[in-house]
Scaffold this active site. Structure first.
Site, PDB file in Angstrom:
ATOM      1  CE  LYS A   1       6.424 -12.604  -4.085  1.00 28.91           C
ATOM      2  NZ  LYS A   1       5.237 -12.928  -4.968  1.00 28.91           N
TER       3      LYS A   1
ATOM      4  CG  HIS B   1       3.914  -3.451  -6.864  1.00 32.99           C
ATOM      5  ND1 HIS B   1       3.472  -3.925  -5.664  1.00 32.99           N
ATOM      6  CD2 HIS B   1       3.925  -4.527  -7.711  1.00 32.99           C
ATOM      7  CE1 HIS B   1       3.212  -5.224  -5.763  1.00 32.99           C
ATOM      8  NE2 HIS B   1       3.468  -5.606  -6.999  1.00 32.99           N
TER       9      HIS B   1
HETATM   10  P1  A3P Z   1       6.127 -16.072   1.304  1.00 33.96           P
HETATM   11  O1  A3P Z   1       6.899 -16.219   0.043  1.00 33.96           O
HETATM   12  O2  A3P Z   1       6.971 -15.593   2.444  1.00 33.96           O
HETATM   13  O3  A3P Z   1       5.366 -17.284   1.678  1.00 33.96           O
HETATM   14  P2  A3P Z   1       2.741 -10.760  -2.801  1.00 33.96           P
HETATM   15  O4  A3P Z   1       1.298 -11.128  -2.767  1.00 33.96           O
HETATM   16  O5  A3P Z   1       2.996  -9.325  -2.450  1.00 33.96           O
HETATM   17  O6  A3P Z   1       3.396 -11.221  -4.031  1.00 33.96           O
HETATM   18  O7  A3P Z   1       3.416 -11.538  -1.588  1.00 33.96           O
HETATM   19  C1  A3P Z   1       3.540 -12.938  -1.587  1.00 33.96           C
HETATM   20  C2  A3P Z   1       3.767 -13.393  -0.166  1.00 33.96           C
HETATM   21  O8  A3P Z   1       2.513 -13.357   0.551  1.00 33.96           O
HETATM   22  C3  A3P Z   1       4.230 -14.835  -0.106  1.00 33.96           C
HETATM   23  O9  A3P Z   1       5.036 -14.939   1.067  1.00 33.96           O
HETATM   24  C4  A3P Z   1       2.911 -15.570   0.027  1.00 33.96           C
HETATM   25  O10 A3P Z   1       3.022 -16.878   0.513  1.00 33.96           O
HETATM   26  C5  A3P Z   1       2.192 -14.661   1.006  1.00 33.96           C
HETATM   27  N1  A3P Z   1       0.735 -14.841   0.995  1.00 33.96           N
HETATM   28  C6  A3P Z   1      -0.066 -15.012  -0.083  1.00 33.96           C
HETATM   29  N2  A3P Z   1      -1.345 -15.155   0.306  1.00 33.96           N
HETATM   30  C7  A3P Z   1      -1.350 -15.060   1.655  1.00 33.96           C
HETATM   31  C8  A3P Z   1      -2.393 -15.134   2.647  1.00 33.96           C
HETATM   32  N3  A3P Z   1      -3.641 -15.347   2.308  1.00 33.96           N
HETATM   33  N4  A3P Z   1      -2.024 -14.989   3.940  1.00 33.96           N
HETATM   34  C9  A3P Z   1      -0.739 -14.773   4.284  1.00 33.96           C
HETATM   35  N5  A3P Z   1       0.278 -14.700   3.395  1.00 33.96           N
HETATM   36  C10 A3P Z   1      -0.024 -14.853   2.100  1.00 33.96           C
END
Ligand code: A3P
Length: 304
Positions: free
Chosen positions: A54, A115
């Site tokens: 995340k 991870h």
């Molecule tokens: P939020 O839940 O705060 O919106 P991961 O990819 O490590 O699972 O993390 C997910 C987080 O990255 C989520 O945050 C998601 O919305 C955000 N995210 C995914 N794609 C993104 C992008 N292209 N630019 C910025 N944030 C992004």
């Protein structure tokens, strides 16, 4: 390995985590993680994206894929970033009975994600000249993002949502996916200071503030810098990897789940902003996390 011999803690609903060498994992991940530790020998040309869950993994997967493959617009529109850049412990080394599916190095640098904490990958990384990009994110937004993600996951299993207070308590006690979060970040932070030519430490917040600058920086770090006349290409990558564009593709909007994760493909895109924690965390929780952050990060000169 006998999983029942590992310490275990309740996580959410009826899910629990087990502890291996100080870190917490879903039980089904332990064996693949061990396989990565024992069998993955990175080539010097390999590129590995490491993150805590995340912290923006999906975003950086698409950015790194685009940098290494340059014209990637079409690919990003038809394949989920998690399919383009597989997780070592979730996809590549998932099956015990089958040899891992490793692309041929002759097709260009192999790009993987993981991870797994540095503390468990010490030998793998210390003896390799591969490039590691470590992405982190402030703990409060990471926690809130995880909490949303888990509740989406939770929906079909239990009626009760996972309370944010419980999620905060678990996070602060280190009982979190691949956590403790602080140890995860510090392991790679120290490695990046020791071996800056091999390990680049990036934050979600810095990337969001200057995506253009970071695409160029990542290109340089990976040995494929953008020339002066390639500014448009940098701009294209920033745009194609923005949450607005990425989440608009059918493959990323899909309610279907992948073969390797029980959540819809669209669960990896929510707001993609900084500071969303202010809409959810109580003052008490903010204080608790800030105190921990001060103790663990600020004392080492890492400000969050
Ligand atoms: P939020 O839940 O705060 O919106 P991961 O990819 O490590 O699972 O993390 C997910 C987080 O990255 C989520 O945050 C998601 O919305 C955000 N995210 C995914 N794609 C993104 C992008 N292209 N630019 C910025 N944030 C992004």
């Amino acid at each position: 390995m006998d999983l029942s011999s590992l310490p275990r803690e309740k996580w959410w609903g009826d899910e629990y985590l087990v502890q291996l060498e100080g870190f917490w994992f879903r039980p089904q991940r332990v064996k693949p993680i061990k396989r990565v530790i024992n069998h993955y020998n990175p080539l010097p040309s390999d590129v590995i994206l490491v993150t805590s869950p995340k912290t923006g993994t999906t975003w950086l997967k698409s950015v790194l894929y685009s940098i290494l493959n340059r014209s990637s617009k079409h690919k990003l529109a038809v394949k989920h970033p998690h399919e383009l850049v597989p997780f070592l412990e979730v996809q590549v080394f998932a099956e015990a009975d089958e040899p891992p599916i490793l692309p041929a190095p002759s097709d260009g640098p192999r790009l993987f994600a993981t991870h797994i904490p540095y503390q468990l990958l010490t030998k793998t990384l210390d003896y390799s000249q591969c490039k590691v990009v470590y992405l982190t994110r402030n703990p409060k937004d990471t926690l809130v993002s995880l909490w949303h993600f888990v509740n989406k996951w939770n929906m079909e299993k239990v009626d009760q949502p996972w309370s944010l207070d419980e999620a905060t308590d678990k996070f602060c006690r280190g009982i979190s996916l691949y956590g403790p979060y602080y140890d995860h970040v510090l392991g790679y932070r120290e490695l990046s200071l020791k071996r800056p030519e091999n390990v680049l430490f990036v934050t979600f917040e810095d990337m969001l503030e200057d995506p253009h600058g970071y695409v160029k920086k990542l290109g340089e770090f990976l040995g494929c810098p953008f020339e002066k006349d390639e500014e448009d290409e940098v701009e294209e990558i920033v745009k194609n990897c923005s949450i607005e564009v990425l989440s608009s593709h059918d493959v990323n909007k899909s309610e279907e789940s992948t073969t390797w994760f029980p959540l819809p493909c669209n669960s990896f895109f929510r707001k993609g902003k900084t500071g969303d924690y202010k809409n959810y965390l109580s003052n008490e929780s903010i204080q608790r996390i800030d105190t921990l952050t001060k103790e663990r990060f600020h004392s080492l000169g890492f400000m969050y």
